[in-house]
Design a protein around this motif. Structure first.
Motif, PDB file in Angstrom:
ATOM      1  N   MET A  57      84.504  42.898  13.545  1.00  0.00           N
ATOM      2  CA  MET A  57      82.813  43.045  14.450  1.00  0.00           C
ATOM      3  C   MET A  57      83.877  42.013  15.755  1.00  0.00           C
ATOM      4  O   MET A  57      83.880  40.344  15.273  1.00  0.00           O
ATOM      5  N   PHE A  58      82.894  42.536  16.729  1.00  0.00           N
ATOM      6  CA  PHE A  58      83.113  41.387  18.275  1.00  0.00           C
ATOM      7  C   PHE A  58      81.225  41.034  18.128  1.00  0.00           C
ATOM      8  O   PHE A  58      80.763  41.636  18.702  1.00  0.00           O
ATOM      9  N   LEU A  59      81.334  40.023  18.417  1.00  0.00           N
ATOM     10  CA  LEU A  59      79.817  39.692  18.506  1.00  0.00           C
ATOM     11  C   LEU A  59      79.264  37.886  19.342  1.00  0.00           C
ATOM     12  O   LEU A  59      80.363  37.777  19.782  1.00  0.00           O
ATOM     13  N   ASN A  60      78.567  38.116  19.790  1.00  0.00           N
ATOM     14  CA  ASN A  60      78.051  37.059  21.351  1.00  0.00           C
ATOM     15  C   ASN A  60      79.307  37.154  22.012  1.00  0.00           C
ATOM     16  O   ASN A  60      79.961  35.715  23.046  1.00  0.00           O
ATOM     17  N   THR A  61      79.787  38.223  22.543  1.00  0.00           N
ATOM     18  CA  THR A  61      81.254  38.824  23.839  1.00  0.00           C
ATOM     19  C   THR A  61      80.588  38.159  24.789  1.00  0.00           C
ATOM     20  O   THR A  61      79.946  39.084  25.536  1.00  0.00           O
ATOM     21  N   SER A  62      81.318  37.830  25.614  1.00  0.00           N
ATOM     22  CA  SER A  62      81.381  37.398  27.085  1.00  0.00           C
ATOM     23  C   SER A  62      82.355  37.114  27.727  1.00  0.00           C
ATOM     24  O   SER A  62      83.935  36.976  26.849  1.00  0.00           O
TER      25      SER A  62
ATOM     26  N   MET B 186      95.941  29.057  31.543  1.00  0.00           N
ATOM     27  CA  MET B 186      95.450  30.361  31.779  1.00  0.00           C
ATOM     28  C   MET B 186      93.902  30.332  31.481  1.00  0.00           C
ATOM     29  O   MET B 186      93.913  29.136  30.683  1.00  0.00           O
ATOM     30  N   SER B 187      92.954  31.135  32.224  1.00  0.00           N
ATOM     31  CA  SER B 187      92.198  30.829  33.249  1.00  0.00           C
ATOM     32  C   SER B 187      92.024  31.702  31.236  1.00  0.00           C
ATOM     33  O   SER B 187      91.851  32.271  30.655  1.00  0.00           O
ATOM     34  N   VAL B 188      90.736  30.943  31.504  1.00  0.00           N
ATOM     35  CA  VAL B 188      89.558  32.099  30.038  1.00  0.00           C
ATOM     36  C   VAL B 188      89.536  33.599  29.988  1.00  0.00           C
ATOM     37  O   VAL B 188      88.337  33.198  31.817  1.00  0.00           O
ATOM     38  N   PHE B 189      89.675  34.379  30.074  1.00  0.00           N
ATOM     39  CA  PHE B 189      89.079  36.153  30.009  1.00  0.00           C
ATOM     40  C   PHE B 189      87.823  36.675  28.740  1.00  0.00           C
ATOM     41  O   PHE B 189      86.739  36.543  29.631  1.00  0.00           O
ATOM     42  N   LEU B 190      87.727  35.773  27.787  1.00  0.00           N
ATOM     43  CA  LEU B 190      87.123  36.674  27.167  1.00  0.00           C
ATOM     44  C   LEU B 190      86.499  35.497  26.021  1.00  0.00           C
ATOM     45  O   LEU B 190      87.771  35.075  25.404  1.00  0.00           O
ATOM     46  N   LYS B 191      86.013  35.560  25.295  1.00  0.00           N
ATOM     47  CA  LYS B 191      85.009  34.535  24.964  1.00  0.00           C
ATOM     48  C   LYS B 191      83.766  35.558  23.307  1.00  0.00           C
ATOM     49  O   LYS B 191      83.507  36.340  24.077  1.00  0.00           O
ATOM     50  N   ALA B 192      83.977  35.127  22.570  1.00  0.00           N
ATOM     51  CA  ALA B 192      83.088  35.638  21.206  1.00  0.00           C
ATOM     52  C   ALA B 192      83.396  35.565  20.332  1.00  0.00           C
ATOM     53  O   ALA B 192      84.579  34.139  19.829  1.00  0.00           O
ATOM     54  N   GLU B 193      82.936  35.836  18.945  1.00  0.00           N
ATOM     55  CA  GLU B 193      83.356  35.429  17.779  1.00  0.00           C
ATOM     56  C   GLU B 193      83.629  37.208  16.887  1.00  0.00           C
ATOM     57  O   GLU B 193      83.443  37.922  16.997  1.00  0.00           O
ATOM     58  N   TRP B 194      84.992  36.883  15.798  1.00  0.00           N
ATOM     59  CA  TRP B 194      85.107  37.791  15.262  1.00  0.00           C
ATOM     60  C   TRP B 194      85.153  37.743  14.200  1.00  0.00           C
ATOM     61  O   TRP B 194      85.804  36.143  13.281  1.00  0.00           O
ATOM     62  N   ARG B 195      84.456  38.407  12.953  1.00  0.00           N
ATOM     63  CA  ARG B 195      83.494  38.100  11.967  1.00  0.00           C
ATOM     64  C   ARG B 195      84.069  38.921  11.010  1.00  0.00           C
ATOM     65  O   ARG B 195      83.771  40.907  11.046  1.00  0.00           O
ATOM     66  N   LYS B 196      84.302  39.303  10.378  1.00  0.00           N
ATOM     67  CA  LYS B 196      84.508  40.129   8.795  1.00  0.00           C
ATOM     68  C   LYS B 196      85.185  40.632   8.732  1.00  0.00           C
ATOM     69  O   LYS B 196      85.743  41.721   9.045  1.00  0.00           O
ATOM     70  N   LEU B 197      87.270  39.576   8.315  1.00  0.00           N
ATOM     71  CA  LEU B 197      87.910  40.638   9.431  1.00  0.00           C
ATOM     72  C   LEU B 197      88.757  40.799   7.948  1.00  0.00           C
ATOM     73  O   LEU B 197      88.676  40.667   6.855  1.00  0.00           O
ATOM     74  N   ALA B 198      88.776  43.321   7.586  1.00  0.00           N
ATOM     75  CA  ALA B 198      89.423  43.515   6.678  1.00  0.00           C
ATOM     76  C   ALA B 198      90.653  44.068   6.916  1.00  0.00           C
ATOM     77  O   ALA B 198      90.505  44.437   7.823  1.00  0.00           O
ATOM     78  N   ILE B 199      91.096  43.653   5.708  1.00  0.00           N
ATOM     79  CA  ILE B 199      93.303  43.173   6.932  1.00  0.00           C
ATOM     80  C   ILE B 199      93.643  44.302   5.457  1.00  0.00           C
ATOM     81  O   ILE B 199      94.409  43.400   4.546  1.00  0.00           O
ATOM     82  N   ALA B 200      93.974  45.171   5.513  1.00  0.00           N
ATOM     83  CA  ALA B 200      95.267  45.989   4.726  1.00  0.00           C
ATOM     84  C   ALA B 200      96.574  46.812   5.043  1.00  0.00           C
ATOM     85  O   ALA B 200      96.317  46.466   6.480  1.00  0.00           O
TER      86      ALA B 200
END
Length: 236
Positions: free
Chosen positions: A49-54, A1-15
């Protein structure tokens, strides 16, 4: 499958909350079944956070760095002759940009909603505090206090279960499901020392989830995250 989105996912707070599986029955996509850890059925409130999203290799102005908060649960899809595909289903996702909502809901049939959002990352020699806030029928927030030293996730633990689901599934109707793949390396976590969940679950996610207003999470995590890739979806 082709790449749709690239990003960084950072500091994931999860409850994480263990819930009655019957609560999630109406939301389970066709061709999947609930995934359990230690005989528990979990839903998770996640802020990050989404960072450097393309998207398709293009950085869209004002849509490169932004918050997301979602409520999700865990499923698996059994395939003949291979290990089950372990994935997540989103009950609702909040982001601060209308274009993000339009693309996600149109292409992936997700359940995004655009709201005003903010975040705070604070750090001192003793630790860090990560908070995500959003306005939807009132002010809501999720914050986690943790140490500064990252720890690897041991195999077979709850943290592994929560973070190691690499597929996304969306219920289109009673017989059709959208499937897409998310790729990222194994994440590290920080030792959590405190948290605050200030969410009106009934107003934000519907009456079925109102009981969580009076529930403490069964566990809370803070994952560092990483670069991620989302690949184009397919129809089941």
């Amino acid at each position: 499958m082709s790449v749709f989105l690239k990003a960084e996912w950072r500091k994931l707070a999860i409850a994480n909350y263990a819930v009655d599986p019957l609560l999630l029955k109406p939301y389970i996509p066709a061709h999947t079944s609930l995934d359990y850890w230690d005989n528990k059925c979990y839903i998770s409130l996640v802020g990050f956070m989404f960072l450097n999203t393309s998207v398709k290799g293009i950085r869209i102005p004002f849509h490169v760095n932004f918050e997301e908060v979602n409520l999700r649960f865990y499923v698996q899809r059994k395939t003949e002759g291979s290990e089950p595909k372990r994935g997540v289903v989103f009950i609702r996702e909040f982001v601060p940009r209308r274009a993000l909502t339009f693309v996600a809901n149109t292409l992936y049939k997700e359940h995004y909603k655009t709201v005003a959002m903010d975040h705070s990352w604070k750090q001192n020699p003793a630790g860090q505090e990560v908070e995500y806030g959003w306005n939807h029928r009132g002010r809501n927030s999720l914050s986690v206090t943790a140490g500064l030293v990252k720890e690897s996730i041991p195999p077979g633990c709850e943290e592994e279960f929560i973070t190691e689901h690499y597929w996304g599934y969306t219920r289109l109707n009673a017989t059709k499901t959208s499937e897409y793949r998310v790729e990222h390396p194994r994440w590290d976590v920080y030792p959590v020392s405190g948290y605050q969940v200030n969410v009106n679950f009934g107003e934000v996610y519907g009456r079925n989830f109102e009981f969580l207003n009076n529930r403490k999470p069964d566990s809370v995590m803070l994952a560092e995250g990483s670069e991620i890739i989302v690949r184009g979806g397919s129809l089941l």
